[in-house]
Design a protein around this motif. Structure first.
Motif, short mmCIF file in Angstrom:
data_model
loop_
_atom_site.label_atom_id
_atom_site.label_comp_id
_atom_site.label_asym_id
_atom_site.label_seq_id
_atom_site.Cartn_x
_atom_site.Cartn_y
_atom_site.Cartn_z
N VAL A 152 0.83 -1.20 0.00
CA VAL A 152 0.00 0.00 0.00
C VAL A 152 0.86 1.26 0.00
O VAL A 152 0.35 2.37 -0.09
N SER A 153 2.17 1.07 0.10
CA SER A 153 3.09 2.20 0.16
C SER A 153 4.24 1.98 -0.82
O SER A 153 4.64 0.83 -1.08
N ASP A 154 4.77 3.07 -1.34
CA ASP A 154 5.93 2.99 -2.23
C ASP A 154 7.24 2.95 -1.47
O ASP A 154 8.31 2.79 -2.07
N PHE A 155 7.16 3.11 -0.15
CA PHE A 155 8.40 3.20 0.64
C PHE A 155 8.45 2.10 1.68
O PHE A 155 7.47 1.77 2.34
N ASP A 163 10.95 2.45 11.64
CA ASP A 163 10.90 1.51 10.53
C ASP A 163 9.53 1.56 9.88
O ASP A 163 8.50 1.58 10.56
N PHE A 164 9.52 1.53 8.53
CA PHE A 164 8.26 1.60 7.78
C PHE A 164 8.12 0.37 6.89
O PHE A 164 9.10 -0.12 6.32
N SER A 165 6.90 -0.08 6.74
CA SER A 165 6.57 -1.26 5.93
C SER A 165 5.81 -0.84 4.68
O SER A 165 5.14 0.19 4.67
#
Length: 343
Positions: A152-155, A163-165
């Motif tokens: 759902v995210s480009d990053f 931390d990002f998923s």
């Protein structure tokens, strides 16, 4: 499918979670207590209806999150969450969180369509996009993609100490396979094609059929669902009807239950409104008689489970009596035994 001599696979009930607006906490606590009792009685499932701007549960997932901490076995369902009022991104986060808290016992039921009384609430609900919102089945597909862990995210990565998923967090494996979809014939076909579980209710429509008999129409919907499912062995149908056993009821309760059913009978005799809705008669009586009537019901014979709809306005002592008789009298009369459904 349940017929005389063949056991009912799953027994459950669903409730609106009625409360007094002057003391809503007491009503919510009563719902949690009835869920606890349902587990003690051996029910396979309990389902919460969703009611917005009414005096019933508006946030079933919040209540079910509390129920996860008071129960250990019973399946916890929603019947149904109308996705027109939900963001599939945020809803997927909540569903996964509650499912993990429950140990994988959540069974979300959803539907789509323009929200009820949309013209009255559109400005408050979607102040900037009310004319642009898509209330189609695409909302279900978005939810499924989120539950299945599609990006759902480009990053993805670390920014500072955070931390990002790319995918919705948390993820709860298997939750997407426990999604249920409710609706009429077109929805039954679509649910089958998507491999979803199918929820039926006490309302059908005569559209796409010449029959006006509730049971006949419901059975047609169920047959259509199964015939379009890619794996019929995994196709699952839950039937929702108002069924009120009177085995342990007092004479006063029996009178009130009978009067309640009679007051709603007129709407079952012919199609209602522009959508030609057909309502099922409420079933009231001793469990042995109810079992005979259910075995003769074409819709019931096509279902795997039954989720008895508790009437909206009964008292707590009425619900206690009804669910007690469902588990101890009607269920066994239908061949059901507690703890036999391990799905």
């Amino acid at each position: 499918m349940p017929r005389p001599g063949q056991p009912l696979r799953g027994l459950g009930f669903l409730t609106i979670g009625l409360f007094d607006p002057a003391d809503p906490a007491a009503g919510h606590e009563q719902t949690l207590r009835i869920i606890e009792r349902a587990e003690d009685l051996g029910f396979d499932s309990v389902w919460l209806r969703n009611r917005h701007l009414q005096y019933g549960i508006s946030s079933p997932l919040t209540v079910l999150a509390a129920a996860t901490q008071r129960t250990s076995r019973i399946r916890l369902g929603t019947a149904v969450i109308p996705l027109g009022l939900e963001n599939p991104f945020r809803l997927a986060e909540d569903l996964a969180t509650v499912d993990l808290l429950s140990g994988g016992r959540l069974h979300p039921g959803v539907s789509v369509g323009t929200p009820m009384r949309y013209d009255d609430i559109r400005t408050a609900l979607y102040p900037d996009t009310s004319d642009l919102e898509d209330f189609s089945k695409q909302r279900v597909l978005r939810l499924l993609r989120n539950l299945r862990g599609e990006p759902v995210s480009d990053f993805e990565g670390t920014v500072g100490i955070e931390d990002f998923s790319r995918v919705i967090q948390p993820q709860s494996p298997g939750l997407a396979d426990r999604l249920w979809y409710g609706g009429f014939l077109d929805s039954a076909i679509w649910a089958g094609e998507q491999g979803l579980n199918y929820l039926t209710s006490s309302v059908v429509t005569t559209q796409n059929t010449t029959s006006t008999d509730f049971a006949t129409i419901q059975a047609k919907h169920i047959d259509a669902y199964r015939s379009h499912h890619p794996d019929p062995t995994r196709a699952r149908v839950s039937q929702g009807l108002v069924v009120i056993p009177t085995d342990s009821a007092s004479p006063e309760q029996i009178r009130r239950y009978t009067d309640y059913a009679k007051s709603r009978l007129a709407r079952t005799t012919s199609p209602q409104g522009p959508r030609e809705l057909v309502f099922s008669p409420d079933l009231v009586g001793p469990s042995d008689e109810l079992a005979e009537r259910l075995y003769a019901h074409a819709g019931f014979r096509g279902a795997d489970d039954i989720a008895v709809a508790l009437p909206f306005t009964f008292a707590p002592e009425d619900y206690d009596q009804i669910i007690g008789d469902l588990a101890e009298r009607l269920g066994p009369a239908l061949g059901w035994r507690p703890g036999t459904d391990d799905s």
